[in-house]
Design a protein around this motif. Sequence first.
Motif, PDB file in Angstrom:
ATOM      1  N   SER A 117      -2.409  -8.465  -6.596  1.00  0.00           N
ATOM      2  CA  SER A 117      -3.664  -7.856  -7.046  1.00  0.00           C
ATOM      3  C   SER A 117      -4.712  -7.879  -5.941  1.00  0.00           C
ATOM      4  CB  SER A 117      -4.198  -8.582  -8.279  1.00  0.00           C
ATOM      5  OG  SER A 117      -3.324  -8.423  -9.363  1.00  0.00           O
ATOM      6  N   VAL A 118      -4.816  -8.992  -5.242  1.00  0.00           N
ATOM      7  CA  VAL A 118      -5.753  -9.067  -4.112  1.00  0.00           C
ATOM      8  C   VAL A 118      -5.346  -8.066  -3.031  1.00  0.00           C
ATOM      9  CG1 VAL A 118      -6.540 -10.558  -2.228  1.00  0.00           C
ATOM     10  CG2 VAL A 118      -6.468 -11.432  -4.556  1.00  0.00           C
ATOM     11  N   GLY A 119      -4.065  -7.970  -2.752  1.00  0.00           N
ATOM     12  CA  GLY A 119      -3.585  -6.987  -1.782  1.00  0.00           C
ATOM     13  C   GLY A 119      -3.854  -5.560  -2.227  1.00  0.00           C
ATOM     14  N   ALA A 120      -3.694  -5.296  -3.511  1.00  0.00           N
ATOM     15  CA  ALA A 120      -3.947  -3.952  -4.034  1.00  0.00           C
ATOM     16  C   ALA A 120      -5.418  -3.583  -3.893  1.00  0.00           C
ATOM     17  CB  ALA A 120      -3.509  -3.880  -5.499  1.00  0.00           C
ATOM     18  N   ILE A 121      -6.290  -4.525  -4.199  1.00  0.00           N
ATOM     19  CA  ILE A 121      -7.728  -4.257  -4.059  1.00  0.00           C
ATOM     20  C   ILE A 121      -8.083  -4.049  -2.592  1.00  0.00           C
ATOM     21  CG2 ILE A 121     -10.019  -5.285  -4.302  1.00  0.00           C
ATOM     22  CD1 ILE A 121      -8.921  -6.615  -6.909  1.00  0.00           C
ATOM     23  N   ALA A 122      -7.516  -4.878  -1.721  1.00  0.00           N
ATOM     24  CA  ALA A 122      -7.820  -4.786  -0.288  1.00  0.00           C
ATOM     25  C   ALA A 122      -7.354  -3.470   0.318  1.00  0.00           C
ATOM     26  CB  ALA A 122      -7.190  -5.958   0.454  1.00  0.00           C
ATOM     27  N   CYS A 123      -6.225  -2.942  -0.156  1.00  0.00           N
ATOM     28  CA  CYS A 123      -5.657  -1.728   0.437  1.00  0.00           C
ATOM     29  C   CYS A 123      -5.943  -0.461  -0.362  1.00  0.00           C
ATOM     30  CB  CYS A 123      -4.154  -1.894   0.607  1.00  0.00           C
ATOM     31  SG  CYS A 123      -3.735  -3.076   1.881  1.00  0.00           S
ATOM     32  N   SER A 124      -6.714  -0.566  -1.424  1.00  0.00           N
ATOM     33  CA  SER A 124      -6.943   0.617  -2.254  1.00  0.00           C
ATOM     34  C   SER A 124      -7.673   1.719  -1.491  1.00  0.00           C
ATOM     35  CB  SER A 124      -7.689   0.243  -3.530  1.00  0.00           C
ATOM     36  OG  SER A 124      -8.931  -0.338  -3.227  1.00  0.00           O
ATOM     37  N   GLY A 125      -8.565   1.364  -0.586  1.00  0.00           N
ATOM     38  CA  GLY A 125      -9.237   2.373   0.236  1.00  0.00           C
ATOM     39  C   GLY A 125      -8.262   3.090   1.154  1.00  0.00           C
ATOM     40  N   PHE A 126      -7.315   2.348   1.708  1.00  0.00           N
ATOM     41  CA  PHE A 126      -6.268   2.932   2.557  1.00  0.00           C
ATOM     42  C   PHE A 126      -5.426   3.927   1.760  1.00  0.00           C
ATOM     43  CE2 PHE A 126      -1.734   2.238   3.886  1.00  0.00           C
ATOM     44  CZ  PHE A 126      -1.771   3.033   5.018  1.00  0.00           C
ATOM     45  N   TYR A 127      -5.027   3.528   0.561  1.00  0.00           N
ATOM     46  CA  TYR A 127      -4.220   4.409  -0.281  1.00  0.00           C
ATOM     47  C   TYR A 127      -5.013   5.641  -0.702  1.00  0.00           C
ATOM     48  CZ  TYR A 127      -1.465   0.102  -0.818  1.00  0.00           C
ATOM     49  OH  TYR A 127      -0.754  -1.039  -0.596  1.00  0.00           O
ATOM     50  N   LEU A 128      -6.283   5.447  -1.006  1.00  0.00           N
ATOM     51  CA  LEU A 128      -7.122   6.562  -1.435  1.00  0.00           C
ATOM     52  C   LEU A 128      -7.325   7.565  -0.306  1.00  0.00           C
ATOM     53  CD1 LEU A 128      -8.751   7.695  -3.794  1.00  0.00           C
ATOM     54  CD2 LEU A 128     -10.701   6.349  -3.008  1.00  0.00           C
ATOM     55  N   SER A 129      -7.471   7.074   0.913  1.00  0.00           N
ATOM     56  CA  SER A 129      -7.636   7.990   2.043  1.00  0.00           C
ATOM     57  C   SER A 129      -6.363   8.790   2.311  1.00  0.00           C
ATOM     58  CB  SER A 129      -8.048   7.228   3.299  1.00  0.00           C
ATOM     59  OG  SER A 129      -6.995   6.409   3.769  1.00  0.00           O
ATOM     60  N   MET A 130      -5.209   8.240   1.930  1.00  0.00           N
ATOM     61  CA  MET A 130      -3.949   8.968   2.112  1.00  0.00           C
ATOM     62  C   MET A 130      -3.863  10.197   1.213  1.00  0.00           C
ATOM     63  SD  MET A 130      -1.288   5.786   2.361  1.00  0.00           S
ATOM     64  CE  MET A 130       0.170   6.604   2.932  1.00  0.00           C
ATOM     65  N   ILE A 131      -4.549  10.156   0.075  1.00  0.00           N
ATOM     66  CA  ILE A 131      -4.488  11.293  -0.844  1.00  0.00           C
ATOM     67  C   ILE A 131      -5.787  12.107  -0.832  1.00  0.00           C
ATOM     68  CG2 ILE A 131      -2.731  10.304  -2.338  1.00  0.00           C
ATOM     69  CD1 ILE A 131      -4.927   9.490  -4.300  1.00  0.00           C
ATOM     70  N   GLY A 132      -6.570  11.949   0.196  1.00  0.00           N
ATOM     71  CA  GLY A 132      -7.733  12.803   0.372  1.00  0.00           C
ATOM     72  C   GLY A 132      -8.944  12.422  -0.447  1.00  0.00           C
ATOM     73  N   ASN A 133      -9.107  11.147  -0.768  1.00  0.00           N
ATOM     74  CA  ASN A 133     -10.280  10.662  -1.498  1.00  0.00           C
ATOM     75  C   ASN A 133     -10.558  11.485  -2.753  1.00  0.00           C
ATOM     76  OD1 ASN A 133     -10.827   8.556   0.370  1.00  0.00           O
ATOM     77  ND2 ASN A 133     -11.786  10.032   1.737  1.00  0.00           N
ATOM     78  N   VAL A 134      -9.540  11.625  -3.587  1.00  0.00           N
ATOM     79  CA  VAL A 134      -9.659  12.443  -4.796  1.00  0.00           C
ATOM     80  C   VAL A 134     -10.301  11.691  -5.959  1.00  0.00           C
ATOM     81  CG1 VAL A 134      -7.710  13.907  -4.188  1.00  0.00           C
ATOM     82  CG2 VAL A 134      -7.320  11.856  -5.563  1.00  0.00           C
ATOM     83  N   ALA A 135     -10.596  10.411  -5.798  1.00  0.00           N
ATOM     84  CA  ALA A 135     -11.190   9.610  -6.866  1.00  0.00           C
ATOM     85  C   ALA A 135     -12.214   8.658  -6.253  1.00  0.00           C
ATOM     86  CB  ALA A 135     -10.111   8.816  -7.597  1.00  0.00           C
ATOM     87  N   SER A 136     -12.965   8.015  -7.104  1.00  0.00           N
ATOM     88  CA  SER A 136     -13.886   6.973  -6.648  1.00  0.00           C
ATOM     89  C   SER A 136     -13.086   5.705  -6.361  1.00  0.00           C
ATOM     90  CB  SER A 136     -14.936   6.690  -7.711  1.00  0.00           C
ATOM     91  OG  SER A 136     -15.721   7.832  -7.934  1.00  0.00           O
ATOM     92  N   LEU A 137     -13.611   4.874  -5.481  1.00  0.00           N
ATOM     93  CA  LEU A 137     -12.868   3.714  -5.011  1.00  0.00           C
ATOM     94  C   LEU A 137     -12.612   2.669  -6.103  1.00  0.00           C
ATOM     95  CD1 LEU A 137     -11.508   2.283  -2.671  1.00  0.00           C
ATOM     96  CD2 LEU A 137     -13.707   1.289  -2.074  1.00  0.00           C
ATOM     97  N   VAL A 138     -13.609   2.328  -6.902  1.00  0.00           N
ATOM     98  CA  VAL A 138     -13.435   1.262  -7.900  1.00  0.00           C
ATOM     99  C   VAL A 138     -12.421   1.660  -8.979  1.00  0.00           C
ATOM    100  CG1 VAL A 138     -14.595  -0.130  -9.653  1.00  0.00           C
ATOM    101  CG2 VAL A 138     -15.662   0.200  -7.418  1.00  0.00           C
ATOM    102  N   PRO A 139     -12.517   2.864  -9.572  1.00  0.00           N
ATOM    103  CA  PRO A 139     -11.478   3.238 -10.544  1.00  0.00           C
ATOM    104  C   PRO A 139     -10.091   3.305  -9.918  1.00  0.00           C
ATOM    105  CG  PRO A 139     -13.362   4.683 -10.772  1.00  0.00           C
ATOM    106  CD  PRO A 139     -13.591   3.854  -9.547  1.00  0.00           C
TER     107      PRO A 139
END
Length: 189
Positions: free
Chosen positions: A31-53
């Motif tokens: 879970s800590v890893g998922a939170i830490a890397c969520s911005g990386f994953y979001l940038s891979m898909i073109g920032n189609v959502a807000s970071l916290v959700p």
Amino acid sequence: MPSSWTDVEKDTADGLPTMLAQNVIIGTALSVGAIACSGFYLSMIGNVASLVPWALMVVLVAVAFTYVVGFALLWCVESFTLRMRERFRPVAYGVVGAIGYGVWGLFVMSSLMNSLDQPLNGVVLSNGEIAALTVNYAVFGFVAYLLGQTYAKRLAARRGLAIGLLAAQIVLAVLGLVVGVMMFSALGR
């Protein structure tokens, strides 16, 4: 060591079973890893959502792995390391965690990312992005399972802390499920 697969190994009378403590540690690390890397994953898909959700949805994927597939992997690695020297067990746990969580990232997380990115941007992840995602998940799986094997007996003795960590994971996963339902229902309109 339990004599049968139905026996539950506990170090103390009031502590938690060792395998549950291992899964709580693994779920917390993932879970800590998922939170830490969520911005990386979001940038891979073109920032189609807000970071916290998005981070909550990624935590849902991590927690779902931990408590669905994670218990089965722990039983497998326990059988695999039954006659192994104690000092090599954390590494064996880590290797199994890397393989299991890497495959989970390859199939589940990449599918989730593509299911959001394709309707919104018309593209899917490239092979290089899927490889980076898989390697990232494998590294977190290795670390989480290594920590789970190393610190399980200590956490099993601290029942309150373990229950608190488990409750936090469940709350974040439920919030991630709610966010996921909201996101995908908006895509269906």
